[in-house]
Design a protein around this motif. Structure first.
Motif, PDB file in Angstrom:
ATOM      1  N   ILE A   1       6.427  -5.230  -2.571  1.00 17.16           N
ATOM      2  CA  ILE A   1       4.823  -5.345  -3.278  1.00 17.16           C
ATOM      3  C   ILE A   1       4.615  -3.893  -3.812  1.00 17.16           C
ATOM      4  O   ILE A   1       4.530  -2.919  -3.400  1.00 17.16           O
ATOM      5  CB  ILE A   1       3.925  -5.233  -2.006  1.00 17.16           C
ATOM      6  CG1 ILE A   1       4.324  -6.301  -0.870  1.00 17.16           C
ATOM      7  CG2 ILE A   1       2.619  -5.668  -2.602  1.00 17.16           C
ATOM      8  CD1 ILE A   1       4.041  -7.912  -1.422  1.00 17.16           C
ATOM      9  N   PRO A   2       4.997  -3.907  -5.197  1.00 19.29           N
ATOM     10  CA  PRO A   2       4.917  -2.543  -5.796  1.00 19.29           C
ATOM     11  C   PRO A   2       3.836  -1.735  -5.630  1.00 19.29           C
ATOM     12  O   PRO A   2       3.940  -0.454  -5.438  1.00 19.29           O
ATOM     13  CB  PRO A   2       5.216  -2.750  -7.240  1.00 19.29           C
ATOM     14  CG  PRO A   2       5.889  -4.235  -7.253  1.00 19.29           C
ATOM     15  CD  PRO A   2       5.367  -4.825  -6.208  1.00 19.29           C
ATOM     16  N   ALA A   3       2.600  -2.171  -5.588  1.00 21.90           N
ATOM     17  CA  ALA A   3       1.485  -1.565  -5.486  1.00 21.90           C
ATOM     18  C   ALA A   3       1.065  -1.253  -4.200  1.00 21.90           C
ATOM     19  O   ALA A   3      -0.216  -0.848  -3.831  1.00 21.90           O
ATOM     20  CB  ALA A   3       0.211  -2.061  -6.229  1.00 21.90           C
ATOM     21  N   LEU A   4       1.766  -1.438  -3.110  1.00 11.70           N
ATOM     22  CA  LEU A   4       1.735  -1.442  -1.718  1.00 11.70           C
ATOM     23  C   LEU A   4       1.271   0.217  -1.093  1.00 11.70           C
ATOM     24  O   LEU A   4       2.132   0.965  -1.796  1.00 11.70           O
ATOM     25  CB  LEU A   4       2.404  -2.032  -0.871  1.00 11.70           C
ATOM     26  CG  LEU A   4       2.105  -1.774   0.680  1.00 11.70           C
ATOM     27  CD1 LEU A   4       2.592  -3.333   1.266  1.00 11.70           C
ATOM     28  CD2 LEU A   4       2.892  -0.788   1.449  1.00 11.70           C
ATOM     29  N   ARG A   5       0.160   0.354  -0.469  1.00 10.16           N
ATOM     30  CA  ARG A   5       0.137   1.706  -0.084  1.00 10.16           C
ATOM     31  C   ARG A   5      -0.232   1.590   1.584  1.00 10.16           C
ATOM     32  O   ARG A   5      -0.634   0.726   2.132  1.00 10.16           O
ATOM     33  CB  ARG A   5      -1.233   2.364  -0.508  1.00 10.16           C
ATOM     34  CG  ARG A   5      -1.262   3.530  -1.319  1.00 10.16           C
ATOM     35  CD  ARG A   5      -2.819   3.627  -1.844  1.00 10.16           C
ATOM     36  NE  ARG A   5      -3.036   4.783  -0.806  1.00 10.16           N
ATOM     37  CZ  ARG A   5      -4.423   5.146  -0.683  1.00 10.16           C
ATOM     38  NH1 ARG A   5      -5.449   4.373  -1.372  1.00 10.16           N
ATOM     39  NH2 ARG A   5      -4.748   6.013  -0.246  1.00 10.16           N
ATOM     40  N   ILE A   6       0.351   2.475   2.329  1.00 15.55           N
ATOM     41  CA  ILE A   6      -0.122   2.755   3.797  1.00 15.55           C
ATOM     42  C   ILE A   6      -0.978   4.107   3.547  1.00 15.55           C
ATOM     43  O   ILE A   6      -0.523   5.183   3.542  1.00 15.55           O
ATOM     44  CB  ILE A   6       1.046   3.071   4.770  1.00 15.55           C
ATOM     45  CG1 ILE A   6       1.966   1.855   4.746  1.00 15.55           C
ATOM     46  CG2 ILE A   6       0.618   3.316   5.885  1.00 15.55           C
ATOM     47  CD1 ILE A   6       3.151   1.825   5.556  1.00 15.55           C
ATOM     48  N   PRO A   7      -2.369   3.638   3.693  1.00 11.11           N
ATOM     49  CA  PRO A   7      -3.112   4.749   3.627  1.00 11.11           C
ATOM     50  C   PRO A   7      -3.433   5.636   4.632  1.00 11.11           C
ATOM     51  O   PRO A   7      -3.971   5.025   5.665  1.00 11.11           O
ATOM     52  CB  PRO A   7      -4.785   3.914   3.217  1.00 11.11           C
ATOM     53  CG  PRO A   7      -4.260   2.575   2.947  1.00 11.11           C
ATOM     54  CD  PRO A   7      -3.242   2.433   4.111  1.00 11.11           C
ATOM     55  N   PHE A   8      -3.115   6.877   4.656  1.00  8.86           N
ATOM     56  CA  PHE A   8      -3.460   7.825   5.904  1.00  8.86           C
ATOM     57  C   PHE A   8      -4.666   8.257   5.921  1.00  8.86           C
ATOM     58  O   PHE A   8      -5.198   8.685   5.036  1.00  8.86           O
ATOM     59  CB  PHE A   8      -2.354   9.081   5.832  1.00  8.86           C
ATOM     60  CG  PHE A   8      -0.685   8.843   5.603  1.00  8.86           C
ATOM     61  CD1 PHE A   8      -0.230   7.743   6.213  1.00  8.86           C
ATOM     62  CD2 PHE A   8      -0.164   9.863   5.261  1.00  8.86           C
ATOM     63  CE1 PHE A   8       1.116   7.603   5.706  1.00  8.86           C
ATOM     64  CE2 PHE A   8       1.378  10.068   5.384  1.00  8.86           C
ATOM     65  CZ  PHE A   8       1.866   8.595   5.618  1.00  8.86           C
TER      66      PHE A   8
END
Ligand code: HEM
Ligand code: SF4
Ligand code: SF4
Lengths: 219, 451, 445
Positions: free
Chosen positions: C185-192
């Motif tokens: 998923i190219p736009a995936l983020r794990i937001p810290f």
């Protein structure tokens, strides 16, 4: 002997009731105070609605997993406790005492029924004793206290039965019946018979936790 | 995350804005010229710039003049956007950005698996195995946790401690923002090596130098206000806790303790302690507050040392704030964010009903209104006013002394008070936020808040 | 009368280095002092009343998988285990030998999962889990705790997580999983540390340590569901708690404070926890109370409930269903501990076309025998779990299916061991595994 009998049905009755009521009040009161001091993280979750729900379930034979898994005990314990309760309150002999002591006219069981219930309780005490001797899961955890409470219930019933059926020395048996009955009454708050006053609370608490916090049946 | 300055730590070592409002003193205020009342639009829109794949959460500078965000550029690299510019350099990862009070923008960056810190786009000369837990204080130094070759410690403006350790955590900074401390593991620990652990492998390193003594556990080192001595919670055995000051434990032990704090006037150390299943407060090892609370934590002294504050639970499930052991008459299921006025005579805190229906309580008096969320209260430098950022049905606003600002933002930042005036009149509060997509700063006066 | 033909724990002692070491340092005086300190000083009416009103009726024997698996051996029944431990300690006022403590520790730590199945059987309402927990408390205060779980408790105190994961190792796992997931998923983020997010997602330390794909899956699910979430960068990210199970309640409190304060600091609306049962018990039911919070300073949502929410609100759409027949294991800490049996079924039925129920099922389901810290007591006691849960093996085999849905880490470990030992030819799945496999991923490359 007659004097002893008179003493037992007279002053000793009052003593027995005083010990029973005073003892029960003291035990409940001090236990409650202890709970307030040490167990607020449990007491705080008591909930009348969930407590009642759990009690109603467990007061219904076969309505819980435990009852269904132990059908013989279920039948036995309901029969035992109901019979015992009826006899305690409404045995014809006891009705006389209610009248004598408080001047109240209490309905009483027909003689024949009382006799049957007495025999039933004796037999059920025998059944409980048999379990304690024969079933490994019960035998392993049986302590003298368990025999004591069984005896405390059985002796008054046996003596009542014998006296009633005119087997043996009637006065002696009647005296023993009254004395052992009083012993049971007095022992109630201080032996495992105290489950009569405490188990409503353990049940209520379990019902409250499972109902209010864990959202899951406790049966 | 929080833009804390020199900070004590929570019970387990995360930097956390201090309960005492010393921080207020360290916050440079925007230029006096910028205190002109009214609204100023900093950017009519902060939508992603063309060519950027995405833009992360925006942050605003303390003076409300700049807005920044981590962006992902067309070539898949990350960088910081500040207003309409981006940093020259791109990285594999940019993380934990924050504006310092002096206006510099710092972030942790990673390139090719190596980590460092970028300040206004300039990286520190060296890179490291890992960098995290950014801290900063009045001295303007940029401080972080560092791992290099699997050795751990802290790093100040690009200079790691001389000695690094097996592990380090619970990072702390002195009030002046110059000295550093952390819990360090000084000896290696094998797998399931109960005995070594029990003998003690943890200590506190101050500016990289470990106390001469190890403990079974150490948590939350904290400096005194002379930036000199360090106190921490220590565990001597599985069931014995106490506080150690510069490595020397109190003679008394307790079944549990929480974070200690120094009396700024005398240098004595107070810490919540547990006794017989209840909590009280100990001073230098002897009981100061009778242990009668179901909870007692986040202790904070007034700067003159006359008052000791803490969040307490006088009854099970019922929290409030206590000053010198006497609780406010107010109580709620949850109380957080205890903040003292600059002189420490007053306090504000937040109360919630299990994270909903937030209320602001100042000096034991509840402000009207309940909010979906509330942020740490801010005292004015004169100590007479309190402002709090709150959120209600998705809109954020600021309360001043209990009265909401007339407007609302979609996202707001903490309010900043203008310079103190002798009588409190002419007081102004800087409000920062995004409204209808526009980044704005408002200098509000008391009239702007609804009666 | 009692101990003659069933000598119980004495004949099944297992060597554990720390139990041996702990017991060798004990004296009768110390034992008595600590027993009194716990039973009289810490505990109160609840323990006293349980002790007094347990009728020794044995009705609970059929409840316990250990007892069933050992053909009704009374020394494994709930009351039998209380009899050999707490009831004996109370009866003797703590006047027992160090050797007795060894056996009691072994029973309390390895022969009871604190699963509370026996609650459904006891007419009086005795909470065996609570009583065995207090036995563990005594053992903890005596320093008699099995080696592996003691080491885990040490990890908790040293690092605020279960697996000695250092601060940077945690972050590294997240960055790594984020990178990996961007391949899909190219736009995936794990937001810290995203302040004000709808929820904080917390996990147990074995996830970053050994099972990073679970973090990957969760990130993909949350990202594609379009929810507003965050993960903390600092300690407080781990929601697990073996200290609760060793009896180290002070450390339990410290861990839970750390976890809740992290959520409070990030100003999230709630905490969503990964598919773990014991951690849920610690955060939802036990740790909060020790800290004096009656409920939860930040609401706690278990993954099962959260997935249910995502599916019912249509935030996740399914591209397909899992076709093979599955059965459902009910983890005690979220079923008897939180009543999620209906939601667990709704989610499983949404994902799988063929669900075969076990018998017994739902809140009456049998325990996995891993929970309550038992699996964490490590290799020396693996046999205890295997022999002690033949009942579960029989129950699993009777379903005739090859896939077990079990939304709990401990259950996975325990069931996998049983499946392997009894050669059941089955495997376990998390709901997250199934959702990840079956969901539509509009953002996929
Ligand atoms: C609120 C009232 C009571 C409740 C809820 C209650 C409940 C119970 C339960 C659940 C048991 C365990 C099941 C069994 O072994 O049969 C039991 C056993 C017993 N109860 Fe009660 N009980 C009550 C009152 C009494 C009273 C008033 C007595 C006699 C004075 C009594 C005498 C006994 C005896 C002797 C046993 C032991 C049976 C055995 O040895 O297994 N109970 N009771
Ligand atoms: S393992 Fe479960 S059923 Fe068995 S005694 Fe413990 S709590 Fe009860
Ligand atoms: S069922 Fe309850 S009362 Fe009966 S022996 Fe078991 S724990 Fe005791």
């Amino acid at each position: 002997m007659q004097q002893l009998y008179n003493f037992a049905v007279g002053p000793l009755t009052w003593v027995a009731w005083a010990v029973f009521l005073g003892g029960a009040a003291w035990r409940l009161g001090s236990m409650w105070a202890l709970a307030r001091k040490k167990d607020m993280n449990a007491v705080a979750y008591m909930d009348v609605r969930f407590a009642a729900r759990s009690m109603a379930r467990w007061a219904t034979p076969f309505a819980t997993l435990g009852w269904r898994a132990n059908p013989a005990v279920t039948v036995a314990t309901f029969a035992f406790h109901i019979s015992l309760g009826l006899l305690l309150l409404f045995a014809p002999g006891h009705a006389v005492l209610w009248d004598y002591a408080f001047g109240v006219n209490v309905w009483s069981l027909p003689e024949g029924v009382a006799d049957v219930l007495t025999v039933l309780v004796i037999l059920l005490c025998g059944f409980f004793a048999w379990r304690r001797l024969q079933l490994p899961t019960v035998r392993f955890v049986t302590r003298p206290m368990d025999w004591l409470v069984l005896a405390l219930v059985a002796v008054p019933c046996v003596t009542a039965f014998l006296a009633k059926q005119q087997i043996g020395d009637n006065l002696l048996l009647s005296t023993l019946h009254v004395l052992s009955g009083e012993a049971m009454l007095m022992a109630l708050p201080f032996t495992r018979l105290s489950h009569a006053i405490f188990s409503p609370f353990t049940r209520a608490y379990m019902g409250s936790e499972f109902g209010g916090v864990r959202h899951c049946p406790d049966w | 995350m929080s833009t804390s300055t020199a900070t004590p730590q929570t019970a387990h070592g995360q930097p956390e804005a201090p309960p005492a409002a010393h921080a207020a003193a360290g916050l440079p205020h925007p230029d006096p010229g910028d205190w002109e009342p009214g609204r100023r639009v900093i950017a009519p829109s902060f939508a992603p710039l063309p060519g950027h794949q995405w833009q992360e959460e925006p942050l605003m500078s303390h003076d409300g003049m700049h807005v920044a965000a981590v962006v992902r550029q067309e070539d898949d690299s990350f960088t910081m956007r500040v207003d309409d510019e981006v940093w020259d350099a791109g990285f594999d990862k940019v993380w934990s950005p924050r504006f310092l009070p002096d206006g510099r923008l710092v972030a942790i960056v990673q390139q090719d698996g190596e980590w460092t810190v970028a300040v206004d786009g300039e990286t520190w000369p060296d890179t490291y195995g890992f960098i995290w837990s950014l801290l900063h204080g009045p001295a303007g130094k940029v401080i972080a946790a560092v791992q290099q070759d699997m050795r751990y410690g802290m790093i100040v403006d690009g200079e790691p401690w001389e000695t690094l350790y097996e592990n380090a955590n619970n990072f702390a900074l002195s009030p002046d923002g110059r000295r550093t401390a952390a819990v360090v593991q000084t000896v290696p620990l094998g797998q399931a090596d109960i005995e070594t652990f029990t003998r003690g492998v943890y200590s506190v390193a101050v500016d990289g130098e470990a106390w001469g003594r190890n403990f079974m556990n150490v948590w939350t080192p904290v400096f005194d206000n002379r930036n000199d001595r360090v106190a921490a919670q220590v565990r001597l055995s599985h069931s014995e806790y106490t506080v150690a000051v510069n490595g020397a434990p109190w003679p008394a032990t307790f079944p549990c303790v929480w974070e200690p704090c120094f009396d700024p006037a005398t240098g004595a150390v107070a810490a919540p302690v547990r006794k017989d299943g209840r909590w009280g407060m100990a001073l230098d090892g002897t009981l100061l507050w009778e242990a009668r609370f179901f909870q007692c934590w986040t202790p904070a002294w007034s700067p003159d040392g006359r008052h000791l504050w803490a969040i307490v639970a006088p009854r099970y499930g019922s929290f409030t704030v206590a000053r010198d052991a006497s609780p406010w008459p107010f109580a709620a299921p949850v109380v957080t964010d205890l903040v003292l006025s600059p002189d420490g005579a007053r306090a504000a805190a937040l109360a919630s009903h299990d994270n909903a229906a937030w209320q602001v309580v100042v000096d034991g008096v509840v402000w009207p209104g309940r909010w979906d969320m509330a942020w740490r209260p801010v005292f004015s430098p004169c100590g007479r006013h309190v402002a709090v950022r709150v959120k209600d049905r998705g809109r954020e606003t600021v309360l001043l002394d209990g009265r909401p600002w007339r407007e609302a933002f979609t996202t707001a930042w903490d309010p900043v008070f203008g310079p103190a005036t002798a009588n409190g009149a002419g007081m102004a509060v800087l409000l920062r936020g995004i409204r209808d997509g526009a980044c704005e700063r408002w200098v509000a006066t008391p009239d702007d808040f609804r009666a | 009368m009692s101990a003659t033909e069933f000598s119980g724990i004495a004949e099944r002692r297992i060597e554990d280095a720390n139990l041996v070491r702990g017991v060798s340092a004990l004296t009768r005086e110390r034992i008595e002092r600590v027993v009194k300190a716990v039973t009289k000083g810490e505990a109160g009416a609840r323990l006293a009343v349980y002790h007094e009103t347990c009728m020794r009726c044995g009705m609970c024997a059929d409840a316990c998988h250990y007892c069933i698996s050992h053909d009704g051996d009374p020394t494994y029944s709930p009351v039998g285990k209380m009899e050999q431990t707490m009831w004996k300690l109370l009866r003797t006022g703590g006047k027992v030998d160090p050797d007795d403590i060894y056996g009691m520790a072994q029973i309390a730590y390895t022969e009871c999962n604190l699963c509370r199945r026996c609650v459904h059987y006891c007419p009086v309402g005795i909470d065996t889990g609570y009583v065995m927990g207090l036995v563990r408390r005594i053992c903890h205060r005596l320093g008699v705790v099995p080696l592996y779980i003691q080491d885990t408790a040490h990890s908790h105190s040293g690092t605020m997580n279960q697996m000695w994961v250092k601060d940077d190792e945690w972050l590294d796992s997240l960055v790594w999983q984020e990178d990996e997931a961007r391949g899909e998923i190219p736009a995936l983020r794990i937001p810290f540390d995203k302040e004000g997010a709808d929820f904080l997602y917390s996990v147990i330390a074995p996830e970053p340590k050994f099972r990073t794909q679970l973090i990957y899956q969760a990130a993909v699910i949350f990202d594609q569901a379009g929810v507003d979430w965050t993960m903390p960068s600092a300690p407080g990210w781990d929601n697990s708690d073996m200290c609760m199970f060793t009896g180290d309640y002070e450390m339990m409190g410290r861990l839970k404070r750390c976890h809740f304060e992290m959520a409070q600091k990030l100003k999230v609306r709630r905490i969503v926890m990964g598919e773990c049962g014991h951690a849920f018990r610690s955060v939802y039911d036990v740790g909060n109370r020790w800290l004096g919070w009656k409920n939860h300073p930040v609401p706690i949502v278990h993954s099962v409930e959260f997935f249910w929410e995502l599916l019912t609100e249509g935030k996740i759409k399914l591209a397909k269903k899992f076709d093979e027949p599955v059965t459902i294991h009910d983890p005690c800490n979220i079923i008897r501990g939180r009543g999620l049996m209906d939601k667990l079924r709704e989610v499983t039925h949404a994902l799988c076309s063929n669900v075969v129920e076990m018998s017994p099922t739902r809140e009456h389901n049998l325990c996995c025998c891993a929970g309550g810290g038992v699996i964490n007591c490590g290799p020396p006691f693996k046999g205890v779990r295997l022999a002690g849960n033949k009942a579960k093996a029989d129950q699993l085999a009777a379903t005739g299916v090859h896939t077990v849905v079990a939304p709990c880490h401990n259950c996975h470990g325990g069931l996998e061991d049983i499946i392997h030992h009894y050669k059941l030819g089955m495997h376990t799945k998390f709901l997250g595994d199934l959702i990840y496999d079956c969901m539509e991923k509009p953002g996929a490359a």
